[in-house]
Design a protein around this motif. Structure first.
Motif, PDB file in Angstrom:
ATOM      1  N   LEU A 104     -15.950  16.131  40.905  1.00 45.25           N
ATOM      2  CA  LEU A 104     -16.083  17.668  40.163  1.00 45.25           C
ATOM      3  C   LEU A 104     -17.155  17.734  39.060  1.00 45.25           C
ATOM      4  CD1 LEU A 104     -14.852  20.370  40.214  1.00 45.25           C
ATOM      5  CD2 LEU A 104     -13.329  19.347  38.004  1.00 45.25           C
ATOM      6  N   VAL A 105     -17.445  16.519  38.284  1.00 45.59           N
ATOM      7  CA  VAL A 105     -18.622  16.578  37.507  1.00 45.59           C
ATOM      8  C   VAL A 105     -19.726  16.640  38.120  1.00 45.59           C
ATOM      9  CG1 VAL A 105     -19.454  15.175  35.525  1.00 45.59           C
ATOM     10  CG2 VAL A 105     -17.147  15.493  35.471  1.00 45.59           C
ATOM     11  N   GLU A 106     -19.742  15.593  39.073  1.00 45.24           N
ATOM     12  CA  GLU A 106     -21.095  15.481  40.064  1.00 45.24           C
ATOM     13  C   GLU A 106     -21.333  16.780  40.566  1.00 45.24           C
ATOM     14  OE1 GLU A 106     -20.444  12.279  42.564  1.00 45.24           O
ATOM     15  OE2 GLU A 106     -20.839  10.957  41.253  1.00 45.24           O
ATOM     16  N   MET A 107     -20.535  17.622  41.199  1.00 42.78           N
ATOM     17  CA  MET A 107     -20.715  18.812  41.588  1.00 42.78           C
ATOM     18  C   MET A 107     -21.186  19.859  40.874  1.00 42.78           C
ATOM     19  SD  MET A 107     -21.533  20.411  44.275  1.00 42.78           S
ATOM     20  CE  MET A 107     -21.226  18.846  45.246  1.00 42.78           C
ATOM     21  N   PHE A 108     -20.679  20.050  39.553  1.00 41.26           N
ATOM     22  CA  PHE A 108     -21.059  20.890  38.620  1.00 41.26           C
ATOM     23  C   PHE A 108     -22.568  20.553  38.141  1.00 41.26           C
ATOM     24  CE2 PHE A 108     -16.569  22.063  37.745  1.00 41.26           C
ATOM     25  CZ  PHE A 108     -16.862  23.580  38.085  1.00 41.26           C
ATOM     26  N   VAL A 109     -22.924  19.282  38.120  1.00 39.39           N
ATOM     27  CA  VAL A 109     -24.302  18.932  37.686  1.00 39.39           C
ATOM     28  C   VAL A 109     -25.237  19.554  38.915  1.00 39.39           C
ATOM     29  CG1 VAL A 109     -26.096  17.125  37.258  1.00 39.39           C
ATOM     30  CG2 VAL A 109     -23.823  17.143  36.070  1.00 39.39           C
ATOM     31  N   PHE A 110     -24.751  19.312  40.031  1.00 44.37           N
ATOM     32  CA  PHE A 110     -25.528  19.748  41.193  1.00 44.37           C
ATOM     33  C   PHE A 110     -25.816  21.092  41.139  1.00 44.37           C
ATOM     34  CE2 PHE A 110     -25.722  21.009  45.815  1.00 44.37           C
ATOM     35  CZ  PHE A 110     -26.938  20.368  46.039  1.00 44.37           C
ATOM     36  N   LEU A 111     -24.562  21.881  40.870  1.00 41.99           N
ATOM     37  CA  LEU A 111     -24.617  23.387  41.023  1.00 41.99           C
ATOM     38  C   LEU A 111     -25.452  23.790  39.751  1.00 41.99           C
ATOM     39  CD1 LEU A 111     -21.191  24.293  42.133  1.00 41.99           C
ATOM     40  CD2 LEU A 111     -23.133  24.465  43.331  1.00 41.99           C
ATOM     41  N   GLY A 112     -25.407  22.938  38.638  1.00 39.52           N
ATOM     42  CA  GLY A 112     -26.209  23.637  37.422  1.00 39.52           C
ATOM     43  C   GLY A 112     -27.687  23.191  37.835  1.00 39.52           C
ATOM     44  N   PHE A 113     -27.935  22.401  38.399  1.00 44.25           N
ATOM     45  CA  PHE A 113     -29.592  22.397  38.798  1.00 44.25           C
ATOM     46  C   PHE A 113     -30.101  23.326  39.891  1.00 44.25           C
ATOM     47  CE2 PHE A 113     -29.511  17.526  37.910  1.00 44.25           C
ATOM     48  CZ  PHE A 113     -30.536  17.684  37.200  1.00 44.25           C
ATOM     49  N   LEU A 114     -29.047  23.792  40.771  1.00 43.93           N
ATOM     50  CA  LEU A 114     -29.243  24.934  41.530  1.00 43.93           C
ATOM     51  C   LEU A 114     -29.539  26.305  40.698  1.00 43.93           C
ATOM     52  CD1 LEU A 114     -27.247  23.860  44.729  1.00 43.93           C
ATOM     53  CD2 LEU A 114     -29.764  24.381  44.462  1.00 43.93           C
ATOM     54  N   ALA A 115     -28.566  26.173  40.009  1.00 51.32           N
ATOM     55  CA  ALA A 115     -28.461  27.682  38.936  1.00 51.32           C
ATOM     56  C   ALA A 115     -29.651  27.822  38.251  1.00 51.32           C
ATOM     57  CB  ALA A 115     -27.013  27.660  38.193  1.00 51.32           C
ATOM     58  N   VAL A 116     -30.156  26.733  37.578  1.00 47.11           N
ATOM     59  CA  VAL A 116     -31.348  26.728  36.770  1.00 47.11           C
ATOM     60  C   VAL A 116     -32.434  27.111  37.757  1.00 47.11           C
ATOM     61  CG1 VAL A 116     -33.046  25.178  35.568  1.00 47.11           C
ATOM     62  CG2 VAL A 116     -30.653  24.805  35.290  1.00 47.11           C
ATOM     63  N   GLY A 117     -32.661  26.590  38.816  1.00 50.21           N
ATOM     64  CA  GLY A 117     -33.763  26.940  39.890  1.00 50.21           C
ATOM     65  C   GLY A 117     -33.571  28.336  40.285  1.00 50.21           C
ATOM     66  N   LEU A 118     -32.142  28.858  40.553  1.00 48.48           N
ATOM     67  CA  LEU A 118     -32.172  30.382  40.689  1.00 48.48           C
ATOM     68  C   LEU A 118     -32.519  31.172  39.736  1.00 48.48           C
ATOM     69  CD1 LEU A 118     -31.369  32.243  42.829  1.00 48.48           C
ATOM     70  CD2 LEU A 118     -29.129  32.214  42.096  1.00 48.48           C
ATOM     71  N   LEU A 119     -32.079  30.814  38.539  1.00 42.96           N
ATOM     72  CA  LEU A 119     -32.564  31.519  37.273  1.00 42.96           C
ATOM     73  C   LEU A 119     -34.064  31.516  37.077  1.00 42.96           C
ATOM     74  CD1 LEU A 119     -31.433  33.080  34.756  1.00 42.96           C
ATOM     75  CD2 LEU A 119     -31.372  30.906  33.536  1.00 42.96           C
ATOM     76  N   TYR A 120     -34.834  30.345  37.264  1.00 42.89           N
ATOM     77  CA  TYR A 120     -36.086  30.419  36.995  1.00 42.89           C
ATOM     78  C   TYR A 120     -36.727  31.226  38.064  1.00 42.89           C
ATOM     79  CZ  TYR A 120     -40.917  28.392  37.286  1.00 42.89           C
ATOM     80  OH  TYR A 120     -42.232  28.287  37.246  1.00 42.89           O
ATOM     81  N   ALA A 121     -36.367  31.283  39.162  1.00 48.62           N
ATOM     82  CA  ALA A 121     -36.924  32.048  40.361  1.00 48.62           C
ATOM     83  C   ALA A 121     -36.649  33.789  40.116  1.00 48.62           C
ATOM     84  CB  ALA A 121     -36.224  32.004  41.855  1.00 48.62           C
ATOM     85  N   TRP A 122     -35.838  34.173  39.559  1.00 55.44           N
ATOM     86  CA  TRP A 122     -35.235  35.451  38.840  1.00 55.44           C
ATOM     87  C   TRP A 122     -36.084  35.807  37.720  1.00 55.44           C
ATOM     88  CZ3 TRP A 122     -32.092  37.014  35.018  1.00 55.44           C
ATOM     89  CH2 TRP A 122     -31.801  38.493  34.736  1.00 55.44           C
ATOM     90  N   LYS A 123     -36.468  35.065  36.947  1.00 51.65           N
ATOM     91  CA  LYS A 123     -37.142  35.263  35.653  1.00 51.65           C
ATOM     92  C   LYS A 123     -38.701  35.420  36.146  1.00 51.65           C
ATOM     93  CE  LYS A 123     -34.244  35.065  32.276  1.00 51.65           C
ATOM     94  NZ  LYS A 123     -34.393  36.239  31.339  1.00 51.65           N
ATOM     95  N   LYS A 124     -39.143  34.685  36.757  1.00 52.31           N
ATOM     96  CA  LYS A 124     -40.486  34.500  37.466  1.00 52.31           C
ATOM     97  C   LYS A 124     -40.633  36.028  38.261  1.00 52.31           C
ATOM     98  CE  LYS A 124     -43.269  31.728  36.934  1.00 52.31           C
ATOM     99  NZ  LYS A 124     -44.277  31.558  36.094  1.00 52.31           N
ATOM    100  N   GLY A 125     -39.605  36.658  38.759  1.00 53.61           N
ATOM    101  CA  GLY A 125     -39.751  37.823  39.477  1.00 53.61           C
ATOM    102  C   GLY A 125     -39.890  37.489  40.993  1.00 53.61           C
ATOM    103  N   VAL A 126     -39.569  36.419  41.246  1.00 54.23           N
ATOM    104  CA  VAL A 126     -40.003  35.914  42.956  1.00 54.23           C
ATOM    105  C   VAL A 126     -38.765  36.752  43.593  1.00 54.23           C
ATOM    106  CG1 VAL A 126     -39.357  34.149  44.506  1.00 54.23           C
ATOM    107  CG2 VAL A 126     -40.776  33.703  42.289  1.00 54.23           C
ATOM    108  N   LEU A 127     -37.559  36.942  43.180  1.00 56.50           N
ATOM    109  CA  LEU A 127     -36.334  37.848  43.963  1.00 56.50           C
ATOM    110  C   LEU A 127     -36.669  39.460  43.752  1.00 56.50           C
ATOM    111  CD1 LEU A 127     -33.278  35.617  42.623  1.00 56.50           C
ATOM    112  CD2 LEU A 127     -34.752  35.503  44.789  1.00 56.50           C
ATOM    113  N   ALA A 128     -37.469  39.973  43.282  1.00 56.83           N
ATOM    114  CA  ALA A 128     -37.750  41.076  43.081  1.00 56.83           C
ATOM    115  C   ALA A 128     -38.665  41.731  44.335  1.00 56.83           C
ATOM    116  CB  ALA A 128     -38.372  41.846  41.928  1.00 56.83           C
ATOM    117  N   TRP A 129     -38.268  42.586  45.246  1.00 50.52           N
ATOM    118  CA  TRP A 129     -38.890  43.084  46.521  1.00 50.52           C
ATOM    119  C   TRP A 129     -39.913  43.955  46.009  1.00 50.52           C
ATOM    120  CZ3 TRP A 129     -39.039  40.390  50.899  1.00 50.52           C
ATOM    121  CH2 TRP A 129     -39.832  41.002  51.951  1.00 50.52           C
ATOM    122  N   THR A 130     -40.997  43.922  46.054  1.00 51.41           N
ATOM    123  CA  THR A 130     -41.843  45.077  45.651  1.00 51.41           C
ATOM    124  C   THR A 130     -43.008  45.378  46.798  1.00 51.41           C
ATOM    125  OG1 THR A 130     -43.749  43.502  44.690  1.00 51.41           O
ATOM    126  CG2 THR A 130     -42.042  44.257  43.187  1.00 51.41           C
TER     127      THR A 130
END
Length: 130
Positions: A104-130
Motif C-alpha cells: 500500500l505504501v509503495e503504491m501510494f509513492v508510485f501514484l504520488g509520482f504520477l500525480a506530481v507529473g500530472l500536476l506539472y503537465a497541468w501547470k505548464k498548460g500542456v492539458l489545455a487544448w488551444t
C-alpha cells in the motif's frame, strides 16, 4: 579427444537449417516482388503520379508544421497506460496475506509520482487544448 574439425562441423550443422530458411525466405520475397512487377499493369497518368495523403490534393510545399500537442497527449496516454499495467499486478499482490501495508505504501509513492507529473503537465498548460 575428438578432432576440432568434427566438432566444428557438428556445431555449424545446426546453423545450416537457419541459413537455408533465411535463403528460402529471401528467395520467396524476391520471387513475389518480381511476379508483381511482371504482372501489374503500368499505365501512368498525371493523377496517379500525384502525391496522395489522406484524400487531400497536395497544395503548396511538401513541408508542413506539425503540432506538438498531439505527441504530448500520446505521451501522457502512454504514461497512464503503463500506470494501469502496474496497478493490476499490485492489486493481486495486495490481496495476498502479509503484503498489505508494504504494498500500500509503495503504491501510494508510485501514484504520488504520477500525480506530481500530472500536476506539472497541468501547470505548464500542456492539458489545455488551444
Amino acid at each position: 579427444m575428438p578432432e576440432p574439425v568434427v566438432l566444428a562441423a557438428g556445431y555449424f550443422r545446426g546453423y545450416t537449417v537457419v541459413g537455408l530458411l533465411a535463403v528460402i525466405g529471401v528467395l520467396f520475397v524476391a520471387v513475389a516482388f518480381g511476379a508483381g512487377r511482371l504482372l501489374r499493369p503500368v499505365v501512368p497518368t498525371p493523377e496517379k503520379l500525384l502525391t496522395y495523403e489522406c484524400g487531400v490534393d497536395p497544395v503548396g510545399e511538401g513541408w508542413a508544421h506539425t503540432q506538438v500537442r498531439y505527441y504530448v497527449y500520446a505521451f501522457l496516454y502512454v504514461i497512464f497506460a503503463v500506470d494501469s499495467v502496474f496497478l493490476f499486478p499490485w492489486a493481486t499482490v495486495f490481496a495476498a496475506p502479509g503484503y498489505g501495508a508494504t504494498t500500500l505504501v509503495e503504491m501510494f509513492v508510485f501514484l504520488g509520482f504520477l500525480a506530481v507529473g500530472l500536476l506539472y503537465a497541468w501547470k505548464k498548460g500542456v492539458l489545455a487544448w488551444t
